[in-house]
Design an enzyme around this catalytic site. Structure first.
Site, PDB file in Angstrom:
ATOM      1  N   HIS A   1      -5.585  10.031  -4.236  1.00 56.78           N
ATOM      2  CA  HIS A   1      -5.717   8.827  -2.694  1.00 56.78           C
ATOM      3  C   HIS A   1      -6.404   8.327  -2.751  1.00 56.78           C
ATOM      4  O   HIS A   1      -6.593   7.302  -1.438  1.00 56.78           O
ATOM      5  CB  HIS A   1      -5.752  10.115  -1.552  1.00 56.78           C
ATOM      6  CG  HIS A   1      -4.731  11.225  -1.470  1.00 56.78           C
ATOM      7  ND1 HIS A   1      -5.125  11.878  -0.470  1.00 56.78           N
ATOM      8  CD2 HIS A   1      -3.919  11.543  -3.046  1.00 56.78           C
ATOM      9  CE1 HIS A   1      -4.234  13.299  -1.107  1.00 56.78           C
ATOM     10  NE2 HIS A   1      -3.532  12.585  -2.417  1.00 56.78           N
ATOM     11  N   ASN A   2      -7.187   6.664  -3.736  1.00 54.50           N
ATOM     12  CA  ASN A   2      -7.222   5.358  -3.545  1.00 54.50           C
ATOM     13  C   ASN A   2      -6.462   4.592  -3.462  1.00 54.50           C
ATOM     14  O   ASN A   2      -6.918   3.205  -2.920  1.00 54.50           O
ATOM     15  CB  ASN A   2      -8.468   5.309  -4.850  1.00 54.50           C
ATOM     16  CG  ASN A   2      -9.624   6.283  -4.843  1.00 54.50           C
ATOM     17  OD1 ASN A   2     -10.352   6.280  -3.829  1.00 54.50           O
ATOM     18  ND2 ASN A   2      -9.391   6.947  -5.569  1.00 54.50           N
TER      19      ASN A   2
END
Length: 271
Positions: A246-247
């Site tokens: 989830h970057n």
């Protein structure tokens, strides 16, 4: 297509001349249909129109197009970026359009049979065409169309490139070596300065992996148009919380010249 009228206690007459509460229509081109009701010698006003949209099978936008074979398919559109010449027959069940950017020429032998529909006009190819510009990319992330008419892009492994959209030629501008691209991280968002001709700055955000664990930073590079490279790295912000998952991260410069960064939740697990 089946059309049905309701609420008439008499005879329904359709705008194409058919009668009956339900009729089947197969128009060769887009058309509008309506109906009236006759009951006891009185005929109503026409109903609201129903638009029947007939789609066209569109040819690729080639330079010069010659149509010589009989055309019997309903809904065919031939287009050209230069000229179209035709010597074919348009059959009774066909609806055909010729669109040439410079001209349309109908040669001996061309005919439209009774019941066929034909239109010819000039103009540019306007339909959306798709083609592969370049392949073999690895985790492409940011895609920007710039005033130099090149595509600027990032790949999560650390590469920043320019792409000629006409030829597909790729110019590698920079490969950032200390990228942490495990999971969903790596080189992510990119934005160019709005006054790029005067301030040839390229801003990127990417993950790196110091001893304390994954982090993210925002770095400004300077574009050298003489040799198509990026250099003079200047760190604007670093030690930003990051993770394996989830970057997702984007950069935007607003009209007041503020640089904005958005990021996802940096979850510790892919949940």
């Amino acid at each position: 297509m089946l059309l049905t009228a309701s609420g008439c206690g008499g005879t329904v007459k359709w705008s194409d001349g058919q009668t009956g509460n339900s009729v089947t229509v197969s128009p060769k081109q887009s058309t509008r249909m309506s109906a009236t009701c006759t009951n006891g010698g009185q005929t109503s006003n026409p109903s609201n129109n129903v638009l029947i949209q007939v789609g066209l099978t569109t040819s690729p936008c080639n330079t010069n197009v010659s149509v010589t074979a009989p055309i019997s398919n309903v809904g065919s559109k031939y287009q050209s970026s230069n000229t179209i010449t035709g010597s074919a027959s348009i059959e009774a069940n066909a609806s055909v359009q010729f669109k040439g950017q410079n001209y349309v020429q109908l040669n001996p032998g061309f005919q439209v049979k009774a019941g066929g529909v034909f239109k010819a006009f000039t103009g540019k190819c306007t339909e959306l065409q798709t083609r592969q510009v370049v392949g073999g990319l690895q985790f492409l992330w940011e895609i920007l169309w710039r005033p130099d008419n090149f595509i600027w892009m990032t790949e999560r492994g650390g590469k920043i490139s320019r792409v000629n959209p006409q030829t597909g030629a790729v110019q590698a501008l920079l490969t950032i070596l200390h990228i942490y691209s495990d999971g969903e991280g790596g080189l992510l968002g990119m934005v160019l300065h709005p006054s790029f001709a005067l301030n040839p700055f390229v801003y990127v955000t990417y993950n790196y992996n110091p001893p304390q664990g994954p982090r993210e930073k925002i770095v400004r590079f300077t574009y050298n148009s003489a040799n198509n490279t990026l250099g003079n790295a200047f760190v604007l912000l670093q030690d930003i919380s990051a993770n394996v998952y989830h970057n997702g991260s984007r950069l935007v410069i607003t009209p007041d010249l503020k640089l904005w960064r958005c990021i996802k939740c940096n979850a510790a697990s892919p949940s």
